[in-house]
Design an enzyme around this catalytic site. Structure first.
Site, mmCIF file in Angstrom:
data_model
loop_
_atom_site.group_PDB
_atom_site.id
_atom_site.type_symbol
_atom_site.label_atom_id
_atom_site.label_comp_id
_atom_site.label_asym_id
_atom_site.label_seq_id
_atom_site.Cartn_x
_atom_site.Cartn_y
_atom_site.Cartn_z
ATOM 1 N N GLN A 187 2.428 11.415 -1.585
ATOM 2 C CA GLN A 187 2.466 11.869 -0.201
ATOM 3 C C GLN A 187 3.881 11.858 0.389
ATOM 4 O O GLN A 187 4.119 12.476 1.436
ATOM 5 C CB GLN A 187 1.508 11.035 0.655
ATOM 6 C CG GLN A 187 0.052 11.282 0.304
ATOM 7 C CD GLN A 187 -0.927 10.440 1.094
ATOM 8 O OE1 GLN A 187 -0.582 9.871 2.136
ATOM 9 N NE2 GLN A 187 -2.157 10.340 0.613
ATOM 10 N N HIS A 236 -9.694 0.746 1.157
ATOM 11 C CA HIS A 236 -9.528 1.232 2.529
ATOM 12 C C HIS A 236 -10.760 0.823 3.332
ATOM 13 O O HIS A 236 -11.894 0.995 2.853
ATOM 14 C CB HIS A 236 -9.470 2.762 2.568
ATOM 15 C CG HIS A 236 -8.233 3.363 1.994
ATOM 16 N ND1 HIS A 236 -8.253 4.468 1.169
ATOM 17 C CD2 HIS A 236 -6.925 3.063 2.146
ATOM 18 C CE1 HIS A 236 -7.027 4.817 0.845
ATOM 19 N NE2 HIS A 236 -6.199 3.965 1.414
ATOM 20 N N HIS A 262 -5.788 -1.468 6.117
ATOM 21 C CA HIS A 262 -5.940 -1.061 7.512
ATOM 22 C C HIS A 262 -6.805 -2.070 8.269
ATOM 23 O O HIS A 262 -6.295 -2.787 9.111
ATOM 24 C CB HIS A 262 -6.483 0.362 7.664
ATOM 25 C CG HIS A 262 -5.666 1.391 6.952
ATOM 26 N ND1 HIS A 262 -4.321 1.570 7.192
ATOM 27 C CD2 HIS A 262 -5.987 2.296 5.987
ATOM 28 C CE1 HIS A 262 -3.856 2.527 6.422
ATOM 29 N NE2 HIS A 262 -4.836 2.987 5.669
ATOM 30 N N HIS A 313 0.845 -1.210 0.000
ATOM 31 C CA HIS A 313 0.000 0.000 0.000
ATOM 32 C C HIS A 313 0.867 1.243 0.000
ATOM 33 O O HIS A 313 1.615 1.500 0.951
ATOM 34 C CB HIS A 313 -0.918 0.013 1.224
ATOM 35 C CG HIS A 313 -1.992 1.059 1.163
ATOM 36 N ND1 HIS A 313 -2.955 1.063 0.182
ATOM 37 C CD2 HIS A 313 -2.253 2.149 1.941
ATOM 38 C CE1 HIS A 313 -3.778 2.088 0.369
ATOM 39 N NE2 HIS A 313 -3.354 2.764 1.429
ATOM 40 N N HIS A 326 0.829 5.568 -1.368
ATOM 41 C CA HIS A 326 0.374 6.775 -2.051
ATOM 42 C C HIS A 326 1.638 7.573 -2.359
ATOM 43 O O HIS A 326 2.147 8.312 -1.511
ATOM 44 C CB HIS A 326 -0.570 7.601 -1.176
ATOM 45 C CG HIS A 326 -1.774 6.865 -0.676
ATOM 46 N ND1 HIS A 326 -2.728 6.356 -1.523
ATOM 47 C CD2 HIS A 326 -2.180 6.550 0.578
ATOM 48 C CE1 HIS A 326 -3.680 5.772 -0.799
ATOM 49 N NE2 HIS A 326 -3.367 5.866 0.469
ATOM 50 N N ARG A 383 -6.250 14.876 6.518
ATOM 51 C CA ARG A 383 -6.771 14.665 5.169
ATOM 52 C C ARG A 383 -7.008 15.996 4.465
ATOM 53 O O ARG A 383 -6.740 16.134 3.261
ATOM 54 C CB ARG A 383 -8.071 13.852 5.226
ATOM 55 C CG ARG A 383 -8.575 13.431 3.858
ATOM 56 C CD ARG A 383 -9.888 12.675 3.941
ATOM 57 N NE ARG A 383 -10.997 13.562 4.258
ATOM 58 C CZ ARG A 383 -12.288 13.263 4.029
ATOM 59 N NH1 ARG A 383 -12.600 12.092 3.495
ATOM 60 N NH2 ARG A 383 -13.234 14.097 4.356
ATOM 61 N N ASP A 441 2.180 3.204 2.860
ATOM 62 C CA ASP A 441 1.028 4.105 2.851
ATOM 63 C C ASP A 441 1.414 5.546 2.542
ATOM 64 O O ASP A 441 1.712 5.875 1.394
ATOM 65 C CB ASP A 441 0.290 3.984 4.184
ATOM 66 C CG ASP A 441 -1.106 4.578 4.148
ATOM 67 O OD1 ASP A 441 -1.462 5.219 3.144
ATOM 68 O OD2 ASP A 441 -1.858 4.414 5.120
ATOM 69 N N HIS A 481 -12.164 3.195 -3.417
ATOM 70 C CA HIS A 481 -11.434 3.888 -2.346
ATOM 71 C C HIS A 481 -11.845 3.412 -0.959
ATOM 72 O O HIS A 481 -11.011 3.071 -0.118
ATOM 73 C CB HIS A 481 -11.631 5.400 -2.449
ATOM 74 C CG HIS A 481 -10.944 6.168 -1.362
ATOM 75 N ND1 HIS A 481 -11.524 6.424 -0.138
ATOM 76 C CD2 HIS A 481 -9.699 6.725 -1.303
ATOM 77 C CE1 HIS A 481 -10.674 7.089 0.626
ATOM 78 N NE2 HIS A 481 -9.567 7.289 -0.063
ATOM 79 N N TYR A 520 -5.025 7.656 -6.711
ATOM 80 C CA TYR A 520 -6.331 8.291 -6.895
ATOM 81 C C TYR A 520 -6.283 9.686 -7.479
ATOM 82 O O TYR A 520 -7.303 10.373 -7.538
ATOM 83 C CB TYR A 520 -7.136 8.295 -5.591
ATOM 84 C CG TYR A 520 -6.470 8.814 -4.349
ATOM 85 C CD1 TYR A 520 -6.313 10.161 -4.116
ATOM 86 C CD2 TYR A 520 -6.029 7.924 -3.372
ATOM 87 C CE1 TYR A 520 -5.737 10.635 -2.964
ATOM 88 C CE2 TYR A 520 -5.446 8.386 -2.205
ATOM 89 C CZ TYR A 520 -5.308 9.744 -1.999
ATOM 90 O OH TYR A 520 -4.736 10.206 -0.841
#
Length: 471
Positions: A71, A248, A285, A66, A68, A92, A336, A217, A131
């Site tokens: 980030q 998720h 998660h 996992h 992203h 977020r 993540d 998502h 995404y």
């Protein structure tokens, strides 16, 4: 496109004085792979002959289930209190604002540098939960796959195995709430996602190093009809019948409470009522589950995707890891939000979180596997491989030649017996990086702790971050 790291090993074989196989550490192991990068021989108690020798103990590469990628560039930017009630939800909002500034070239530079960092840390595969699809205000790019292809090209250039998971995001919350303005770059439809996957197949087809799945998502962002359309459409596509599906779920207690208030069911319970889960599903998660949910997920074969560093950073809470392991559930680890790129840290924090909660040591050991690191490492490789949808489950014929050569001269590893190596690797943190060489599909991507493209990738990453942070 920059070419991936060239094949550098002399011949398609490597002699390993010590190698971690499915049945434990073995001596004098010969690894041999074919031109496609698939292992065709893994034999212990062999003579070396004229084969090149690994410079240290050899372990399987770890799948990162996992990520992203974008980030990584915002690591450290959200660690100042904005409110006494800072939480996942306030984080977020900051993440959405940062994502608004990203341009395609930023994403490719960030992802390429990140994937090189992952390789140097011993991750040989990554599942990218992607995404970002549209321009800043939700406008379509001329090529709808623009941002997805940037990620795929970054992985190709770095030389890491990729499972790309374009994300379906329909709504802003349970009950088909209108999306927030900052979510405009994410919003699409099930058919748009299916068309995107076909476009990716046209431009960069799936092969042994690359797969395309999908990622609804979350149940708050995708409704039951959209989920059914996406999963059904995926199965109808070429290669889609066994393609990975990641979601998720049950990350935050507020998410669980909202789901119960809206549907009368907990998130995992609701998902189980809507879809038949199996090993191609990854529940990312799954931190807050009931006893019945733990049992049902384990029975389904779905993989639980644990991301201990990010879950700690966001204040998510602790998964009931002893229950998860006792039920025999499949699970793996992910980086993540990419604030830390260390499989060692993820495994260590998984155990340490349980020690803090239960106030005892070696919580995740078992009678059959008393060494915590050995148990966690082997299960994380196996579960991570399922989540990738690729043959990366360790050193065995038919699997990819994805493996890591530890530094045989590292002061914290050099005098250890093989049975002590994983414990030292996971639980002995120090300044150096005990990973020397990394092979992906039989290609040497990291040699003597360095990647061929790391200098240029680092410069491009710094330029991208400077541009993003320039007010």
């Amino acid at each position: 496109m920059t070419n991936p790291i060239p094949f550098q090993a002399p011949g398609h074989r490597l002699f390993c004085a010590d190698a971690l196989l499915a049945d434990g550490w073995r001596r004098n192991v010969m690894l041999r792979w074919d031109a496609s990068g698939e292992l065709v021989e893994v034999s212990a108690d062999c003579a070396r002959g004229d084969a090149p020798a690994a410079a240290g103990p050899v372990i399987p590469g770890m799948p990162n289930l996992h990520s992203h990628a974008f980030q990584r560039a915002m690591a450290g930017l959200t660690e100042t209190m904005g409110s006494p009630t800072d939480s996942f939800w306030s984080w977020r909002t900051l993440m959405y604002r940062f994502a608004q500034r990203l341009q395609p070239h930023h994403l490719q530079a960030i992802a390429r540098h990140l994937y090189i960092e992952m390789l140097k840390a011993g991750y040989t595969s990554v599942c990218e939960f992607h995404y970002l699809h549209h321009a800043q205000l939700g406008q379509a790019y001329a090529d709808p796959a623009e941002l997805s292809l940037r990620v795929a090209r970054a992985a190709h250039e770095a030389g890491i195995g990729l499972t790309l998971l374009p994300v379906l995001y329909q709504y802003g919350g349970f009950g088909a709430k209108t999306p927030l303005p900052h979510q405009a770059r994410f919003i699409s439809s099930p058919q748009w996602m299916l068309d995107l996957r076909q476009r990716l197949q046209q431009v960069m087809p799936e092969d042994a190093s690359r797969r395309y799945g999908v990622a609804p998502h979350s149940l708050r962002a995708v409704d039951a009809a959209g989920l059914a359309e996406l999963v059904g459409g995926l199965r109808a596509q070429a290669g889609g019948d066994d393609a990975p599906i990641h979601i998720h779920i049950a990350e935050q207690t507020a998410e669980v409470d909202d789901c119960v208030a809206w549907s009368g069911q907990r998130p995992v319970q609701l998902l189980l009522s809507q879809q038949s889960l199996d090993t191609r599903w990854c529940l990312v998660h799954a931190t807050h589950m009931s006893d019945d949910e733990y049992a049902a997920v384990a029975a389904s074969g779905a993989v639980v995707g644990l991301c201990p560093t990010t879950e700690a950073n966001l204040g998510d809470g602790l998964v009931d890891a002893p229950r998860l392991l006792a039920d025999g559930a499949n699970w793996g680890i992910g980086s993540d939000s990419n604030i830390a790129i260390s499989l060692r840290a993820e495994l260590r924090l998984l155990e340490y979180g349980q020690r803090l909660h239960h106030r005892r040591r070696n919580v995740l050991a078992s009678q059959s596997m008393p060494a915590v690191a050995d148990r966690l490492f082997g299960q994380a490789v196996a579960g991570g491989a399922l989540a990738t949808g690729r043959r990366v489950a360790g050193l065995a014929p038919g699997q990819r030649a994805d493996f890591v050569v530890l530094d045989g001269d590292d002061v914290n590893l050099a005098d250890r017996a093989p049975a002590q190596l994983l414990s030292a690797l996971v639980f002995c943190e120090h300044d150096g990086q005990p990973i020397r060489d990394v092979y992906v599909g039989g290609r040497l991507t990291v040699s003597h702790g360095r990647h061929e493209l790391e200098q240029q990738a680092g410069a491009d990453y710094r330029a991208a971050v400077a541009d993003l942070l320039n007010d």
